[in-house]
Design an enzyme around this catalytic site. Structure first.
Site, PDB file in Angstrom:
ATOM      1  N   THR A 114       0.830  -1.218   0.000  1.00 51.85           N
ATOM      2  CA  THR A 114       0.000   0.000   0.000  1.00 51.85           C
ATOM      3  C   THR A 114       0.859   1.260   0.000  1.00 51.85           C
ATOM      4  OG1 THR A 114      -0.151  -0.249   2.405  1.00 51.85           O
ATOM      5  CG2 THR A 114      -2.000  -1.052   1.120  1.00 51.85           C
ATOM      6  N   THR A 115       2.000   1.226   0.699  1.00 54.24           N
ATOM      7  CA  THR A 115       2.882   2.405   0.729  1.00 54.24           C
ATOM      8  C   THR A 115       3.528   2.609  -0.637  1.00 54.24           C
ATOM      9  OG1 THR A 115       3.332   1.874   3.046  1.00 54.24           O
ATOM     10  CG2 THR A 115       4.762   3.487   2.008  1.00 54.24           C
ATOM     11  N   ASP A 147      -1.669  -8.663   6.496  1.00 51.31           N
ATOM     12  CA  ASP A 147      -0.868  -8.422   5.283  1.00 51.31           C
ATOM     13  C   ASP A 147      -0.088  -9.668   4.877  1.00 51.31           C
ATOM     14  OD1 ASP A 147      -1.818  -5.888   5.301  1.00 51.31           O
ATOM     15  OD2 ASP A 147       0.086  -4.871   5.634  1.00 51.31           O
TER      16      ASP A 147
END
Length: 546
Positions: free
Chosen positions: A89-90, A393
């Site tokens: 996501t980053t 995750d």
């Protein structure tokens, strides 16, 4: 020239593009320092003082109350990556912001946005094809440790990195346990069948994997059985308590016997409901609502276990796993009450077990699908919440790896390889799109640069070495193994990351590049921003203040 009469502010062309790019870069800079194994955490405090400590990009952006419309697109982008892939996501936000920044610079140099968008689309398509053809490696060719390595890579930037071997093994066992086969014969690993519970106390290494579906609830009374074999499970979404008059209804009675009759009728209604459920064969009852003392007594006499105040989402999962149905009421088509035995779920065992200072309900041997539960232990609630996000995750990364069957090297290897390939590819283009493709290639190099900076290393030197290796891999057939080289952030040198076990699911990289490009294009297409002024509140004609 006629003016557009609007009650608001209008910005257009370069002003709005610069404003959008600046907002997105500012947002990406917030999460940039949290990328990679040496990334730092962010502490977020909301209006009522609730604290969140995390380095998960999607969580950080979700907690920020972003007002700028273009920056909101990046928040939604991180959320989409979280739903689709679960990890990365980053990275996706950093790449999207860098693409926007570089696109904005091109527009300032008189390159039309349409040419840039066209170039970005070509670069995205070529990147995806290159990953699938040259960079992805089939999982089968690497042995059973592939999943463990994939899990360890995913958690290298998480709070549980110090116990990565322990949690990697636990997560891999949990994912493999929930394996199922669909109608076409393909293997699926639904991680929704893995429940994650948090129990404060002890250390992270005291976390455990339970084979079965665990619920953070307890049996309603000590007199009820705590271990039921060959369980027939009734799943209810209504109260098991004595009937009451609707609110506002009053009865005026002069006879004391009539009052007794009403109380008896209320009790009998509950007895009849429970009799229907018990006669259908149920020996375990889960309900979203309450179970009162009379119902507890009746259930105890019949040797039935009752569990109250369960989460509705949990009961839906149990219904799916056990083959049962969540019942909203007992009313049938004739207007009477009935309970069909086909609505019962089945399991080999339902028992209450003690974990630390708390007790949990565990359901084992479900009829339709297998389930697993991970019970996390930790020092405090902040740590447990971050551990839960980290484990989620990791589970997603393992699921994507086993379902797609392909992995790629991590540590910036894919981005560097694509950057070198796209720079060469751009030279074959005889149009303005080549400028956009070169900028796309440079934007991808932000990932290895950021990884190096966050690890207190010389980014320029390291990325230059990595680029040299990947150029050799693409031009010299004997050195094609250099395509697997990424950064070793401990020693500060490039290394073969497949051999070192730093690997990621290929589908994660593909989706990351696709989503980042689409988000950048969406914002780049905007050339006009009309912001209307809020309407004033109407005045009170009577002059009363509020």
């Amino acid at each position: 020239m006629p003016q557009l009469l609007i009650d608001g502010e209008r910005k257009k062309d370069q002003d709005v593009r610069t404003q959008n790019a600046t907002a997105c870069i500012a947002l990406a800079n917030i999460v940039k320092s949290s990328l990679g194994p040496n990334g730092l955490d962010k502490m977020l405090v909301d209006q009522i003082g609730d604290v969140t400590i995390s380095n998960d990009g999607a969580t950080i952006l979700k907690k920020l109350e972003v007002e700028h419309p273009a920056a909101k697109v990046l928040v939604q982008l991180a959320d989409l990556q979280d739903q689709e892939v679960g990890d990365g996501t980053t990275s996706v936000v950093i790449i999207a912001a860098e693409l926007l920044k570089r696109a904005n610079d091109l527009v300032k140099h008189d390159i039309h946005p349409t040419s840039i968008i066209s170039g970005f689309r070509v670069a995205m398509r070529e990147s995806v094809n290159y990953i699938n053809e040259y960079l992805s490696i089939k999982v089968d060719s690497l042995g059973k440790n592939t999943l463990i390595n994939c899990a360890r890579t995913s958690m290298s930037s998480k709070i549980i990195v110090s116990e990565s071997d322990f949690f990697a093994d636990m997560c891999v066992r949990a994912v493999l346990r929930v394996k199922s086969t669909d109608a076409s014969g393909a293997s699926k690993y639904p991680i929704s069948n893995i429940s994650i519970l948090k129990a404060p106390g002890k250390s992270a290494k005291d976390s455990m994997l339970v084979e079965g579906f665990a619920l953070n609830c307890t049996i309603a009374a000590e007199s009820m059985p705590k271990k039921i074999k060959n369980a027939k499970i009734a799943l209810l979404d209504f109260n098991l308590n004595k009937g009451k008059m609707p609110q506002g209804v009053k009865l005026q009675l002069s006879d004391a016997k009539a009052i007794d009759e009403i109380h008896k009728k209320e009790t009998d209604m509950l007895r009849d409901q429970l009799k229907l459920i018990i006669d259908a064969g149920a020996n375990v009852i889960f309900t979203v609502r309450g179970i009162d003392d009379l119902a507890v007594k009746i259930l105890s006499q019949h040797g039935v276990a009752g569990v109250r105040r369960c989460r509705k989402a949990d009961l839906k999962k149990i219904a799916k796993a056990t083959g049962g149905q969540l019942i909203l009421n007992l009313v049938n088509e004739e207007g009477g009450q009935s309970f069909d035995a086909s609505a019962l779920g089945t399991a080999d065992l339902v028992e209450q077990i003690r974990v630390a200072d708390e007790e949990l309900i565990v359901i084992k041997g479900t009829k339709n699908s297998k389930s697993a539960s991970i019970i996390l232990r930790g020092a405090n609630s902040y740590m447990l919440e971050e551990m839960e996000r980290s484990v989620h995750d990791v589970l997603c990364a393992i699921q994507r790896t086993v379902e797609s069957g392909y992995i790629v090297p991590g540590g910036g290897a894919v981005e560097t390889s694509l950057a070198m390939y796209l720079e060469n590819f751009a030279r074959t283009m005889g149009s303005r799109e080549q400028l956009a493709i070169v900028e796309f290639a440079q934007a991808l190099l932000t990932i290895p640069k950021t990884l190096a900076v966050n690890s207190a290393l010389d980014a320029t030197d390291l990325v230059a070495k990595l680029c040299t290796l990947h150029t050799a891999a693409q031009k010299i057939p004997e050195k094609k193994n250099y395509a697997r080289y990424g950064l070793d952030l401990d020693s500060g040198k490039p290394r073969d990351n497949v051999e070192a076990g730093v690997i990621e699911p290929a589908i994660g990289k593909v989706k990351c590049i696709k989503f980042a490009t689409e988000a950048a294009i969406t914002i780049l297409r905007i050339d006009d921003l009309i912001q209307l002024n809020p309407k004033p509140e109407p005045k009170d004609p009577h002059g009363h203040g509020h």
